[in-house]
Design an enzyme around this catalytic site. Structure first.
Site, PDB file in Angstrom:
ATOM      1  CE  LYS A  22      -3.715  -0.466   2.188  1.00 33.99           C
ATOM      2  NZ  LYS A  22      -4.614  -0.762   3.322  1.00 33.99           N
ATOM      3  NE  ARG A  91      -6.864   2.363   4.377  1.00 27.32           N
ATOM      4  CZ  ARG A  91      -7.276   2.339   3.104  1.00 27.32           C
ATOM      5  NH1 ARG A  91      -6.951   3.302   2.276  1.00 27.32           N
ATOM      6  NH2 ARG A  91      -7.993   1.321   2.664  1.00 27.32           N
ATOM      7  N   GLY A 100      -8.398  -7.078   4.479  1.00 26.30           N
ATOM      8  CA  GLY A 100      -9.221  -7.155   5.682  1.00 26.30           C
ATOM      9  C   GLY A 100      -8.609  -7.901   6.846  1.00 26.30           C
ATOM     10  CG  MET A 102      -2.823  -7.295   9.308  1.00 28.25           C
ATOM     11  SD  MET A 102      -1.125  -6.991   8.808  1.00 28.25           S
ATOM     12  CE  MET A 102      -1.298  -6.641   7.070  1.00 28.25           C
ATOM     13  NE  ARG A 335      -5.824  -4.535  -3.211  1.00 26.00           N
ATOM     14  CZ  ARG A 335      -6.374  -4.711  -2.032  1.00 26.00           C
ATOM     15  NH1 ARG A 335      -5.634  -4.664  -0.944  1.00 26.00           N
ATOM     16  NH2 ARG A 335      -7.665  -4.946  -1.916  1.00 26.00           N
ATOM     17  CG  HIS A 451     -13.983  -9.669   3.969  1.00 27.97           C
ATOM     18  ND1 HIS A 451     -14.446 -10.941   4.288  1.00 27.97           N
ATOM     19  CD2 HIS A 451     -12.717  -9.601   4.441  1.00 27.97           C
ATOM     20  CE1 HIS A 451     -13.499 -11.587   4.934  1.00 27.97           C
ATOM     21  NE2 HIS A 451     -12.446 -10.807   5.052  1.00 27.97           N
ATOM     22  NE  ARG A 576       1.247 -45.835  -7.296  1.00 28.61           N
ATOM     23  CZ  ARG A 576       0.921 -44.537  -7.279  1.00 28.61           C
ATOM     24  NH1 ARG A 576       1.510 -43.729  -6.441  1.00 28.61           N
ATOM     25  NH2 ARG A 576       0.013 -44.071  -8.100  1.00 28.61           N
ATOM     26  NE  ARG A 631       6.876 -48.556  -5.731  1.00 27.88           N
ATOM     27  CZ  ARG A 631       6.138 -47.757  -4.943  1.00 27.88           C
ATOM     28  NH1 ARG A 631       6.663 -46.649  -4.452  1.00 27.88           N
ATOM     29  NH2 ARG A 631       4.889 -48.059  -4.661  1.00 27.88           N
ATOM     30  CD  GLU A 763      11.526 -45.847  -1.474  1.00 35.42           C
ATOM     31  OE1 GLU A 763      10.367 -45.471  -1.217  1.00 35.42           O
ATOM     32  OE2 GLU A 763      11.775 -46.829  -2.197  1.00 35.42           O
ATOM     33  CB  SER A 782      12.792 -42.373  -9.376  1.00 38.21           C
ATOM     34  OG  SER A 782      11.563 -41.691  -9.258  1.00 38.21           O
ATOM     35  N   GLY A 784      11.795 -40.872  -4.149  1.00 39.18           N
ATOM     36  CA  GLY A 784      10.467 -41.153  -3.580  1.00 39.18           C
ATOM     37  C   GLY A 784      10.238 -40.221  -2.394  1.00 39.18           C
ATOM     38  CB  THR A 785       9.495 -36.608  -2.259  1.00 35.57           C
ATOM     39  OG1 THR A 785       8.314 -36.643  -3.071  1.00 35.57           O
ATOM     40  CG2 THR A 785      10.689 -36.196  -3.105  1.00 35.57           C
ATOM     41  CG  ASN A 786       4.801 -39.588  -1.317  1.00 33.51           C
ATOM     42  OD1 ASN A 786       4.904 -38.381  -1.490  1.00 33.51           O
ATOM     43  ND2 ASN A 786       3.979 -40.344  -2.026  1.00 33.51           N
ATOM     44  CG  ASP A 787       8.267 -44.460   1.743  1.00 31.02           C
ATOM     45  OD1 ASP A 787       7.423 -44.259   2.627  1.00 31.02           O
ATOM     46  OD2 ASP A 787       8.287 -45.484   1.042  1.00 31.02           O
ATOM     47  CB  CYS A 850       8.112 -41.126  -8.785  1.00 29.55           C
ATOM     48  SG  CYS A 850       8.954 -42.153  -7.562  1.00 29.55           S
ATOM     49  CE1 TYR A 870      10.924 -39.321 -13.508  1.00 27.92           C
ATOM     50  CE2 TYR A 870      13.086 -39.467 -14.532  1.00 27.92           C
ATOM     51  CZ  TYR A 870      12.106 -39.997 -13.704  1.00 27.92           C
ATOM     52  OH  TYR A 870      12.319 -41.201 -13.076  1.00 27.92           O
TER      53      TYR A 870
END
Length: 892
Positions: A22, A91, A100, A102, A335, A451, A576, A631, A763, A782, A784-787, A850, A870
């Site tokens: 602002k 303000r 809205g 703050m 803005r 709002h 899988r 896999r 993983e 690859s 395995g970001t979950n595990d 993956c 990838y």
């Protein structure tokens, strides 16, 4: 000493980190020569100091005094002087828009003396007392933390006594009376009189704005919008201009383009004889901005010229707040405006056509989250529908749910799995939790700049505002239609944020045109394609050429694989195989587990082999010519066995009846034998392949035979064999060597060469930390970001998300779940290490991801940055990942 205060003339739009959005934009408009009331900005640095130390920084008080003196000199009047008072607004203004969330206080400087001077100077006693009651009301609620309903109830009582319904029908005497009532509320609730000293009012209001940065609704909004918590807010102190001086005055909000659709035209709301907060609060229904041409043609024409100036200057949709004081136009804010997903794509496309931005810039103006919103279903126009009413199409989409009438109920029911529509006369910032929980928002008051509309658009939430023909009775928890239809709390309604329509009951939904475009059902060059589809096509065509990251899909069957390919997937990054063992095949796995001899085990594997081969043939056919990463079996074997309790009961019942139960008994013994306290860290993945002879060999043989069959059919299969849960290079070596042997055998059998890569999933933390050794024996990684997230954090995802994640999010331990968006500092650091060491050991190694993070926009940018080849995600998220990969590569 840092400079804590900047005059509007000293800043510019590039100082948002310091002056907030602002303040930076007020400075920019001042520099452009636009009519901005004089004022100054207290920096975000001062806020951060206050929040950290609980006190204002040294020198700030003197800096405010100096800037205030300069403002008084420029205006020719002093703050709160009795005969002709200078009044100011206080303000908030953070770097990122938080509508809205703050605090704002108007009319600072009024007291029992200066109100009389304001009345005399303006010649309008009603205006003066209206301004005074507004100050006490806003100050009481925002600075003194008094319940706002107390002030509203007092206003309603006075209106009821006079038998009126409109605030404008209150005269000066009524407002003078309200001032006394309001001062009594302040004294009763705080034990102190309302502060009459103007500088004290100013200082307290500044502190209140700083403190509101950490108000619960602001914290929740930042978490929802992923705004960093350590930025702080600036404070803008601006000389007041008054839209409540009479019917030749007013206030409004304008957009240079429609924030809901993106279409060019005159969009906004105007309210005569009102101050700015009246418009966004939705307490009075506005008139369309176009009506201002009839009401005040000179101000309208000036506003149109300023809007064109601002859009050309910012090269984007601008959101503008303005006030007209007795025919004089003043600009209070501008803005880059929040917009719906559809508007974002249309506007980006239009601005390219108009030569205002490049395609690279257009790509950076849209997001993967917005694209995902465009892919949500919409109402079936051919279905039978019973329309209840209609309002303004504030934020598009199709939302169906049970009507609820307060934020608490919306949150409670939503957590119980119910879809809800939050119905309010108008929303305010305290409704934020309910708005987040609801599928859609419906209000009977307010317009496209209220709002509810602004916040809903920012969140991508379906919203219908200003449905005046609907009576929303929050006290009795019911909604009444124009012909007497009654909707009680819990009744289902449907709202269409694209048309503004509200329907009784559940309306069926159909696929969106954008999904049909990705599925190949709509040709972007045909008459079937609207301007939105063409805009999406243009941007997607550009990002596909610009991106470095390939995008694959996680798919376990031919149907998903085919859909992923239509969506633009460049292969399968995760197939899988455990999903192929479900259903009727579960019994075959039981036979494998129960096998007592090598012969029984080989018979079970022999039965599974052709079934697996046929599965792989179908998938390889769907992805012909593209890589398919398969896999090998990953989950623990107990997942394919009956529940231990159910099986025990079955055996016990059979024994009590004297029935034969030999097979169930053997199965129960096997379940007990395989039972683990923590199976996700037990016998699974590569460990299964080493412990259960022939299991992985059978799967590799099935993959090899499927590829050979496809080759015979003229296909171009490109399977990749992925070994899961490797923690040490020795595990990988054993399974890799066995896999290569099977590939040679099957190749010789079919008379073809089967030279397919064998790689592994990273993983486990140990695998990431020893990636250099592992890479010497892996053709690809690859992640395995979950595990990997589970093992880095020590979380069992299924348990912790239900138990304490909500508390962690509320307390700010997480800004967002690490399973939703990658933990860059922890998990991300391990990925960086593995990438660097893997490439050092094997420069040509292929690297991908993956896990579910492959479809998360923020995570895709990280994967681009660290140099992966990838990402792989669910078929529906493939377009999102394509767009974000292009945005990551776009020239900034």
């Amino acid at each position: 000493m840092p400079k804590y205060v900047y005059e509007f003339s000293e800043g510019n739009k590039d100082l948002k980190d310091l002056l907030g959005g602002k303040g930076a934009n007020l400075a920019e408009m001042t520099n452009l020569g636009l009519p901005v009331p004089p004022g100054f900005t207290i920096t975000t640095e001062a806020c951060r100091h206050f929040l950290e130390h609980g006190a204002m920084p040294d020198g700030l008080d003197d800096a405010i005094a100096a800037s205030l003196a300069a403002l008084e000199s420029a205006m020719g009047k002093r703050l709160g002087q009795a005969d002709d008072p200078l009044l100011v607004s206080v303000r908030s203004g953070a770097k990122f828009s938080m509508p809205g969330m703050m605090e704002t206080v108007l009319n600072i400087g009024l007291n029992d003396d200066s109100v009389e001077g304001l009345a005399a100077q303006s010649g309008n006693e009603r205006f003066a007392w209206d301004s005074y009651r507004r100050l006490i009301q806003m100050f009481g609620k925002t600075v003194l933390d008094i319940e706002g309903d107390l002030f509203e109830e007092a206003i309603e009582q006075v209106k009821a006594q006079k038998n009126i319904t409109n605030d404008l029908d209150l005269d000066a005497a009524d407002l003078r009376k309200l001032v006394e009532v309001f001062k009594g509320i302040v004294a009763d609730r705080t034990g102190r009189e309302f502060p009459g000293d103007p500088r004290a009012q100013l200082d307290l209001a500044v502190k209140a704005v700083f403190t509101s940065w950490n108000a619960p609704r602001a914290v929740l909004y930042r978490r929802q919008e992923r705004i960093p918590a350590d930025l702080g807010t600036a404070v803008n102190i601006c000389s007041m201009v008054f839209g409540n001086l009479g019917m030749d005055s007013g206030t409004g909000v304008a957009f240079t383009r429609d924030p809901a659709s993106g279409q060019q035209g005159v969009y906004g709301d105007y309210l005569q004889n009102a101050q700015g907060e009246d418009v966004v609060a939705g307490v009075r229904n506005t008139v369309p901005l176009g009506d201002l041409e009839r009401i005040d043609a000179r101000s309208y024409n000036e506003l149109m010229a300023i809007m064109e100036t601002l859009e050309n200057h910012y090269r984007d949709l601008c959101d503008i707040e303005f006030t007209i004081e007795r025919g004089k136009l003043w600009m209070l804010q501008t803005r880059v405006g929040k917009r719906t997903a559809a508007a974002a794509f249309r506007i980006a496309d239009q601005l390219v056509d108009q030569g205002m931005i490049t395609l690279d810039e257009a790509v950076l103006r849209v997001t993967g989250d917005q694209l995902a919103q465009l892919m949500f279903p919409r109402f079936d126009e051919t279905a039978e529908r019973s329309r209840l009413g209609r309002g303004m199409n504030a934020s598009p989409g199709a939302a169906v749910g049970k009507a609820v009438f307060d934020s608490y109920t919306a949150v409670k029911w939503s957590r119980s799995g119910e879809n809800v529509i939050l119905c309010r006369r108008e929303t305010n910032p305290d409704d934020l939790e309910g708005m987040i929980a609801a599928r859609g928002i419906l209000t009977s008051r307010g317009g496209k700049t209220s709002h509810a509309a602004v916040v809903a658009r920012g969140m991508g939430k379906t919203c219908v505002c200003g449905a005046e023909e609907l009576d929303i009775d929050t006290k009795n928890r019911r909604l009444t239609g124009p012909t007497g239809e009654t909707i009680e709390e819990g009744d289902v309604i449907s709202i269409d944020g694209t048309t503004g329509e509200v329907f009784l009951g559940e309306v069926p939904v159909v696929s969106s045109p954008v999904v049909r475009y990705f599925e190949g059902e709509i040709d972007p060059a045909s008459d079937q394609a609207d301007d939105l589809v063409r805009a999406v096509h243009r941007i997607m065509h550009y990002v596909d050429a610009a991106r470095r990251l390939y995008v694959r899909a996680n798919a376990d069957n031919a149907e998903d694989a085919a859909r992923a390919r239509r969506m633009g997937a460049q292969g399968i990054g995760l197939c899988r195989t455990e999903h192929m063992f479900l259903g009727d095949r579960r019994q075959l796995v039981e036979r494998l587990i129960l096998a007592d001899t090598d012969k029984e085990q080989q018979e079970a594997l022999g039965t599974l082999l052709p079934l697996q081969r046929d599965d792989f043939i179908e998938i390889l056919e769907s992805m012909d010519g593209l890589p398919v990463t398969v896999r090998l079996l990953d989950p623990p074997l107990h997942e394919f066995l009956p529940d231990i309790t159910e099986l025990s009961v079955r055996v016990a019942v059979a024994e009590s009846r004297g029935e034969k139960h030999e097979n169930d008994l053997r199965l129960l013994q096997a379940v007990h034998r395989l039972h683990e306290q923590n199976p996700m860290l037990g016998l699974r993945g590569v460990r299964l392949g080493l412990v259960v002879p022939g299991l992985f060999t059978m799967q590799v043989r099935a993959i090899a035979q499927a590829a050979a069959e496809r080759m015979r059919q003229g296909g171009r299969p490109r399977p990749e064999i992925m070994i899961p849960l490797v923690g040490t290079v020795q595990e990988l070596e054993i399974i890799r060597d066995e896999s290569l042997r099977v590939l040679r055998e099957v190749g010789e059998e079919y008379g073809v060469e089967l030279d397919f890569p064998v790689g592994t999933m990273i993983e486990l933390p140990r695998a990431a930390l020893t990636a250099g050794q592992i890479a010497e024996n892996a053709a690809f990684f690859s992640f395995g970001t979950n595990d990997l997230t589970q093992t880095v954090w020590g979380f069992s995802r299924d348990d912790v998300e239900a138990s304490f994640f909500s508390a962690y999010l509320e307390k700010g331990v997480f800004g967002i779940s690490p399973f939703e968006s990658l933990d860059v500092d922890g998990v991300g650091r391990l990925i960086r290490i593995a990438v660097e060491e893997g490439r050092a050991a094997r420069p040509g190694i292929k690297l991908g991801i993956c896990g579910e993070h492959g479809g998360d926009p923020a995570s895709v940018h990280f994967f681009h940055q660290v140099g992966l080849d990838y990402v792989s995600c669910s078929p529906f998220r493939v377009p999102v990942a394509r767009l974000e990969a292009g945005r990551a590569a776009a020239r900034r």
